[in-house]
Design a protein around this motif. Structure first.
Motif, short mmCIF file in Angstrom:
data_model
loop_
_atom_site.label_atom_id
_atom_site.label_comp_id
_atom_site.label_asym_id
_atom_site.label_seq_id
_atom_site.Cartn_x
_atom_site.Cartn_y
_atom_site.Cartn_z
N ILE A 102 0.85 -1.19 0.00
CA ILE A 102 0.00 0.00 0.00
C ILE A 102 0.88 1.24 0.00
N ALA A 103 0.74 2.10 -0.99
CA ALA A 103 1.42 3.39 -1.00
C ALA A 103 0.64 4.36 -0.12
N VAL A 104 1.34 5.08 0.74
CA VAL A 104 0.72 6.04 1.67
C VAL A 104 1.29 7.40 1.31
N VAL A 105 0.49 8.23 0.63
CA VAL A 105 1.04 9.38 -0.07
C VAL A 105 0.45 10.70 0.41
N ASP A 106 1.35 11.60 0.79
CA ASP A 106 1.02 13.01 1.00
C ASP A 106 2.07 13.82 0.26
N GLY A 107 1.71 15.02 -0.15
CA GLY A 107 2.66 15.84 -0.88
C GLY A 107 2.88 15.30 -2.29
N TYR A 108 4.07 15.56 -2.82
CA TYR A 108 4.35 15.26 -4.22
C TYR A 108 4.79 13.80 -4.44
N ALA A 109 4.16 13.15 -5.41
CA ALA A 109 4.59 11.86 -5.92
C ALA A 109 4.74 12.04 -7.42
N LEU A 110 5.96 12.37 -7.83
CA LEU A 110 6.20 12.77 -9.21
C LEU A 110 7.23 11.86 -9.87
N ALA A 111 7.10 11.71 -11.20
CA ALA A 111 8.06 10.94 -11.99
C ALA A 111 8.25 9.56 -11.35
N GLY A 112 9.50 9.21 -11.02
CA GLY A 112 9.74 7.92 -10.40
C GLY A 112 9.02 7.75 -9.08
N GLY A 113 8.73 8.86 -8.40
CA GLY A 113 7.95 8.78 -7.17
C GLY A 113 6.54 8.29 -7.43
N VAL A 124 -3.43 4.87 -0.54
CA VAL A 124 -4.12 5.73 0.42
C VAL A 124 -3.45 7.09 0.32
N ALA A 125 -4.22 8.13 0.04
CA ALA A 125 -3.64 9.45 -0.23
C ALA A 125 -4.33 10.53 0.57
N ALA A 126 -3.57 11.57 0.86
CA ALA A 126 -4.13 12.78 1.46
C ALA A 126 -4.71 13.66 0.37
N ASP A 127 -5.68 14.48 0.75
CA ASP A 127 -6.28 15.36 -0.25
C ASP A 127 -5.29 16.43 -0.73
N THR A 128 -4.15 16.55 -0.05
CA THR A 128 -3.10 17.48 -0.46
C THR A 128 -2.05 16.81 -1.34
N ALA A 129 -2.22 15.54 -1.66
CA ALA A 129 -1.25 14.83 -2.50
C ALA A 129 -1.28 15.37 -3.93
N LYS A 130 -0.14 15.25 -4.61
CA LYS A 130 -0.02 15.67 -6.01
C LYS A 130 0.68 14.55 -6.78
N PHE A 131 0.11 14.16 -7.91
CA PHE A 131 0.65 13.08 -8.71
C PHE A 131 0.99 13.58 -10.11
N GLY A 132 2.03 13.00 -10.70
CA GLY A 132 2.34 13.38 -12.07
C GLY A 132 3.54 12.65 -12.63
N LEU A 133 3.55 12.55 -13.96
CA LEU A 133 4.68 11.99 -14.70
C LEU A 133 5.19 13.08 -15.66
N PRO A 134 6.01 14.00 -15.15
CA PRO A 134 6.44 15.14 -15.95
C PRO A 134 7.68 14.90 -16.80
N GLU A 135 8.04 13.63 -17.04
CA GLU A 135 9.28 13.33 -17.75
C GLU A 135 9.36 14.00 -19.12
N VAL A 136 8.21 14.12 -19.82
CA VAL A 136 8.25 14.73 -21.16
C VAL A 136 8.73 16.17 -21.12
#
Length: 261
Positions: A102-113, A124-136
């Motif tokens: 189970i990933a437990v995520v708050d804040g930034y989870a970007l690219a490899g994160g 399971v994520a906080a409402d303040t979590a941010k997700f993205g794959l900005p590699e391009v």
């Protein structure tokens, strides 16, 4: 100080908590961090006592911002490729763990994160979590499962949009389209994740592990072929002591005592 920490939580201490602990760099992972992570994952995967795994962060500001580009800046092409082979091993080890992760995520989870998250089984994520794959936006593409796994989680069209634009997505948006299992606030995410893990570890570990393997193996497979393979997974659970214990416990009206055998 370890930059990846291992501890246990839960009423029976059979839930592993793997904590990314490089807050000054938003948990951007280096070669050293990947090596520590890989060693811990292998240790946990070999344990018969651990029945569920949480991956979390020591800081609510960031889960993981991906690979450390400062470390990569001075690498030769060969050094970059060798490091990426290590990263591939780390991500594959997460994905292939026998226990549900189970990933437990708050804040930034970007690219490899974010790819760490995608290689986990639940989120399971906080409402303040941010997700993205900005590699391009850096002239590259996700290299550890982003394009392969995101479409399984949110569908092909949305996956193409997220990956090709590189945009950052809020935890609220991610929950609305089904990426997040539980959306809560920062103070509750670990508690909520442990609650899910506690439900998992009460069950027969062989059955849980086989269910995880079956779901992964059968996703997208033609139905007739999938039915044959599914029954082969089912049969793995039949000749086990846990199956007999589950039936006995039901008849005797008590909680089962699963031994993982």
């Amino acid at each position: 100080m370890a930059i990846v920490e291992l501890s246990t939580v839960g009423t029976e201490s059979n839930i592993a908590k793997i904590t990314l602990n490089r807050p000054e760099a938003r948990n951007a992972f280096t070669t050293e961090m990947a090596e520590q992570m890989l060693n811990i994952i292998r240790e946990v995967d070999q344990s018969d006592d651990i029945r569920a795994v949480l991956i979390t962060s020591s800081t609510e500001k960031s889960f993981c911002s991906g690979a450390d580009l400062k470390e990569r800046n001075n690498m030769s092409e060969g050094e970059w490729k060798n490091q990426h082979l290590l990263y591939q091993k780390m991500f594959s080890a997460i994905h292939d763990m026998k226990q549900p992760v189970i990933a437990v995520v708050d804040g930034y989870a970007l690219a490899g994160g974010f790819e760490i998250v995608l290689n986990c089984d639940m989120l399971v994520a906080a409402d303040t979590a941010k997700f993205g794959l900005p590699e391009v936006t850096r002239g590259i593409m996700p290299g550890c499962g982003g394009t392969r796994l995101l479409s399984k989680r949110i569908g092909v069209h949305r996956a193409k949009e997220w990956v090709c634009t590189g945009r950052i997505v809020s935890g609220v948006e991610a929950e609305k389209i089904g990426l997040v299992n539980v959306l809560t606030n920062s103070s509750e995410i670990l508690k909520k994740a442990i609650e899910i893990a506690e439900q998992i570890v009460k069950n027969g570990p062989i059955a849980v592990q086989t269910c995880k393997q079956s779901i992964e193996a059968l996703f997208g497979m033609p139905n007739e072929e999938a039915k044959k393979i599914e029954i082969s997974y089912y049969n793995r659970c039949i000749d086990t002591e846990d199956r007999l214990e589950g039936v006995r416990a039901f008849v005797e009206k008590r909680h089962p005592r699963f031994a993982g055998k």
